[in-house]
Design a protein around this motif. Structure first.
Motif, PDB file in Angstrom:
ATOM      1  N   VAL A 172      29.649  37.713  36.903  1.00 47.04           N
ATOM      2  CA  VAL A 172      29.916  39.264  37.693  1.00 47.04           C
ATOM      3  C   VAL A 172      31.357  38.953  38.763  1.00 47.04           C
ATOM      4  CG1 VAL A 172      29.288  40.651  39.505  1.00 47.04           C
ATOM      5  CG2 VAL A 172      27.844  39.941  37.627  1.00 47.04           C
ATOM      6  N   TYR A 173      31.215  37.966  39.366  1.00 51.80           N
ATOM      7  CA  TYR A 173      32.456  37.814  40.196  1.00 51.80           C
ATOM      8  C   TYR A 173      33.605  37.692  39.628  1.00 51.80           C
ATOM      9  CZ  TYR A 173      28.335  36.977  43.487  1.00 51.80           C
ATOM     10  OH  TYR A 173      27.161  36.959  44.089  1.00 51.80           O
ATOM     11  N   ALA A 174      33.643  36.704  38.493  1.00 47.35           N
ATOM     12  CA  ALA A 174      35.132  36.612  37.856  1.00 47.35           C
ATOM     13  C   ALA A 174      35.365  37.932  37.131  1.00 47.35           C
ATOM     14  CB  ALA A 174      34.785  35.459  36.604  1.00 47.35           C
ATOM     15  N   GLY A 175      34.529  38.647  36.449  1.00 50.14           N
ATOM     16  CA  GLY A 175      34.725  39.938  36.001  1.00 50.14           C
ATOM     17  C   GLY A 175      35.212  40.720  37.227  1.00 50.14           C
ATOM     18  N   GLN A 176      34.684  41.114  38.214  1.00 51.78           N
ATOM     19  CA  GLN A 176      35.427  41.995  39.182  1.00 51.78           C
ATOM     20  C   GLN A 176      36.713  41.442  39.393  1.00 51.78           C
ATOM     21  OE1 GLN A 176      32.345  41.208  42.275  1.00 51.78           O
ATOM     22  NE2 GLN A 176      32.068  43.469  42.497  1.00 51.78           N
ATOM     23  N   GLN A 183      36.963  37.655  45.341  1.00 51.41           N
ATOM     24  CA  GLN A 183      37.498  38.237  44.306  1.00 51.41           C
ATOM     25  C   GLN A 183      38.836  38.579  44.156  1.00 51.41           C
ATOM     26  OE1 GLN A 183      34.693  38.725  46.124  1.00 51.41           O
ATOM     27  NE2 GLN A 183      33.085  39.914  44.721  1.00 51.41           N
ATOM     28  N   PHE A 184      39.348  38.982  45.356  1.00 49.52           N
ATOM     29  CA  PHE A 184      40.815  39.423  45.395  1.00 49.52           C
ATOM     30  C   PHE A 184      41.737  38.094  45.383  1.00 49.52           C
ATOM     31  CE2 PHE A 184      44.411  39.678  48.215  1.00 49.52           C
ATOM     32  CZ  PHE A 184      45.077  40.763  47.575  1.00 49.52           C
ATOM     33  N   VAL A 185      41.126  37.052  46.040  1.00 48.63           N
ATOM     34  CA  VAL A 185      42.063  35.741  46.004  1.00 48.63           C
ATOM     35  C   VAL A 185      41.950  35.327  44.554  1.00 48.63           C
ATOM     36  CG1 VAL A 185      42.096  33.559  46.602  1.00 48.63           C
ATOM     37  CG2 VAL A 185      41.639  35.315  48.420  1.00 48.63           C
ATOM     38  N   PHE A 215      44.223  34.915  38.921  1.00 53.22           N
ATOM     39  CA  PHE A 215      44.313  35.421  37.323  1.00 53.22           C
ATOM     40  C   PHE A 215      45.519  36.098  36.977  1.00 53.22           C
ATOM     41  CE2 PHE A 215      39.285  36.075  36.996  1.00 53.22           C
ATOM     42  CZ  PHE A 215      39.102  34.666  36.762  1.00 53.22           C
ATOM     43  N   ARG A 216      46.530  36.718  38.019  1.00 50.74           N
ATOM     44  CA  ARG A 216      47.757  37.205  37.611  1.00 50.74           C
ATOM     45  C   ARG A 216      48.638  35.965  37.210  1.00 50.74           C
ATOM     46  NH1 ARG A 216      48.388  42.616  38.834  1.00 50.74           N
ATOM     47  NH2 ARG A 216      46.720  43.648  39.850  1.00 50.74           N
ATOM     48  N   LEU A 217      48.490  34.795  37.806  1.00 53.54           N
ATOM     49  CA  LEU A 217      49.464  33.814  37.692  1.00 53.54           C
ATOM     50  C   LEU A 217      49.028  32.928  36.368  1.00 53.54           C
ATOM     51  CD1 LEU A 217      49.639  32.372  41.294  1.00 53.54           C
ATOM     52  CD2 LEU A 217      51.352  33.780  40.131  1.00 53.54           C
ATOM     53  N   LEU A 235      38.355  28.271  34.633  1.00 48.89           N
ATOM     54  CA  LEU A 235      38.753  27.009  35.322  1.00 48.89           C
ATOM     55  C   LEU A 235      39.105  27.491  36.793  1.00 48.89           C
ATOM     56  CD1 LEU A 235      40.374  24.469  33.023  1.00 48.89           C
ATOM     57  CD2 LEU A 235      38.522  24.077  34.290  1.00 48.89           C
ATOM     58  N   ALA A 236      40.072  28.668  36.807  1.00 52.54           N
ATOM     59  CA  ALA A 236      40.569  28.856  38.178  1.00 52.54           C
ATOM     60  C   ALA A 236      39.528  29.205  39.116  1.00 52.54           C
ATOM     61  CB  ALA A 236      41.586  30.012  37.825  1.00 52.54           C
ATOM     62  N   PRO A 237      38.576  30.125  38.737  1.00 56.42           N
ATOM     63  CA  PRO A 237      37.583  30.258  39.842  1.00 56.42           C
ATOM     64  C   PRO A 237      36.834  28.979  40.135  1.00 56.42           C
ATOM     65  CG  PRO A 237      37.419  31.804  38.016  1.00 56.42           C
ATOM     66  CD  PRO A 237      38.366  30.783  37.623  1.00 56.42           C
ATOM     67  N   ARG A 238      36.417  28.098  39.237  1.00 53.00           N
ATOM     68  CA  ARG A 238      35.747  27.014  39.643  1.00 53.00           C
ATOM     69  C   ARG A 238      36.675  26.106  40.552  1.00 53.00           C
ATOM     70  NH1 ARG A 238      31.662  25.647  35.579  1.00 53.00           N
ATOM     71  NH2 ARG A 238      30.261  27.143  35.769  1.00 53.00           N
ATOM     72  N   PHE A 239      37.593  25.975  40.314  1.00 46.54           N
ATOM     73  CA  PHE A 239      39.007  25.146  41.260  1.00 46.54           C
ATOM     74  C   PHE A 239      38.816  26.015  42.580  1.00 46.54           C
ATOM     75  CE2 PHE A 239      41.724  23.509  37.500  1.00 46.54           C
ATOM     76  CZ  PHE A 239      40.857  22.536  37.143  1.00 46.54           C
ATOM     77  N   LEU A 240      38.869  26.955  42.664  1.00 47.36           N
ATOM     78  CA  LEU A 240      38.761  27.751  43.832  1.00 47.36           C
ATOM     79  C   LEU A 240      37.540  27.524  44.638  1.00 47.36           C
ATOM     80  CD1 LEU A 240      40.140  29.672  45.800  1.00 47.36           C
ATOM     81  CD2 LEU A 240      38.838  31.747  44.737  1.00 47.36           C
TER      82      LEU A 240
END
Length: 362
Positions: free
Chosen positions: A57-61, A86-88, A93-95, A101-106
């Motif tokens: 859900v958070y990644a989808g947002q 979610q904004f960060v 995601f834009r980059l 992976l990116a959300p897990r790294f965050l």
């Protein structure tokens, strides 16, 4: 008793006369080793298991915020929580494009930040050795490792709660408006990660109202609350301007009348997952804090009692909900480690001391 012996030896070495630059260098090296170890255990096979429901859900947002229209229909931006995390993630995601992976790294980054801030917090409360001990315990304990390997809101929330406590401890030790107001900003950012972080505010208010010798002028207290409200204002403003107020109201009603998902003993039965050494040492540290009753110790205890008490009474339980308690528990565990180290040191010293009458018998 291995941890306490190591803490005792480290305390002796750091207490020896020497260059302050050397002392800082040794502390920095020790902290770096702990952070590297913490990073390894958090990053190892971090993507082996796919997203759970909350992560999805958070990644989808985040993907919807990044402008991916195919996610917008499935994951409404205004569903439940504030959207700082979610904004960060949407910026990432834009980059990098939408990926797992990116959300897990965050999340891992927030976990490492929690280790570092806990060390700074314990250092401000008890000294450099306590800081390294607290960092080590948080770095290797199972509970913070498990939660910080998942893309959940609780990791960043816990980081900013710990940062708010750090600024507050600095204010108690040397009152200055900058640290007081910085504590308000950090508490506000914690709220923007997850709204339940508002619980740190009553803990802080009880602290200032009940602890003798801690005084905040009315103007400074009002400014603290104003800065906090200003920091969290993007959330209600986004609901009003983005048309999400109705969804937020529905979510609030659903949360209030939601049926319990676990019984009242959930946290007691799952407490061993936090890590027995951390729990035992934190218990010893809590006893020391109650006996000593220093203001900074009372702040750690109040934070645990207010946040932990709320979640115990709240019918909906979650394994990750107690993560904001890791930092104050880590500080108390460091206190307990040093206290046990002192007891062992004195016991060994008594054992080495010559007994009366020995010399005469010889």
């Amino acid at each position: 008793m291995g941890v306490t012996n190591l803490a005792r030896q480290a305390q002796r070495s750091l207490a020896r006369p020497g260059s302050p630059a050397l002392q800082r260098a040794l502390t920095l090296v020790a902290a770096t080793i702990v952070l590297v170890a913490g990073a390894i255990v958090r990053l190892l096979d971090v993507s082996r298991i796919g997203f759970n429901a909350d992560e999805a859900v958070y990644a989808g947002q985040a993907a919807a915020l990044a402008g991916h229209q195919d996610f917008t229909a499935l994951f409404g931006v205004f569903r439940a929580h504030p959207l700082l995390v979610q904004f960060v993630t949407s910026v990432l995601f834009r980059l990098t494009g939408v990926n797992d992976l990116a959300p897990r790294f965050l999340a891992v980054g927030a976990g490492l930040g929690l280790i570092a801030v806990t060390g700074l917090l314990a250092g401000a409360v008890r000294g450099k050795v306590a800081g390294i001990v607290a960092m080590t315990l948080v770095a290797v304990s199972a509970y913070p490792i498990a939660v910080s390997r998942q893309f959940l809101l609780d990791g960043p929330e816990a980081l900013f709660v710990a940062l708010s406590l750090l600024f507050l401890v600095l204010y108690v030790k040397r009152p200055a408006r900058l640290t007081l107001y910085s504590s308000a900003v950090a508490a506000g950012l914690a709220f923007l990660c997850k709204e339940t972080a508002i619980l740190v505010i009553p803990a802080i208010m009880i602290f200032f109202l009940t602890v003798p010798g801690i005084r905040v002028r009315f103007r400074d207290g009002a400014a603290f609350l104003a800065i906090y409200l200003l920091t969290i204002s993007p959330f209600p403003l986004s609901l009003l301007l983005g048309g999400g107020s109705k969804v937020a109201q529905q979510f609030l009603v659903w949360q209030i009348f939601r049926r319990p998902n676990h019984d009242a003993t959930f946290y007691l039965t799952s407490i061993q997952s936090v890590g027995i050494p951390l729990l035992v040492l934190a218990g010893v540290g809590a006893a020391v804090a109650i006996w000593r009753r220093r203001p900074v110790d009372v702040l750690m205890l109040l934070t645990i009692l207010v946040i932990g008490g709320f979640y115990e009474l709240w019918p909906v339980k979650g394994f990750q909900y107690l993560l904001p308690l890791v930092a104050p528990a880590g500080v108390l565990a460091a206190e307990g480690t040093l206290a046990l180290g002192t007891v062992v040191d004195r016991a060994l010293a008594r054992g080495r001391a010559p007994r009366p009458g020995w010399r005469g018998a010889e």
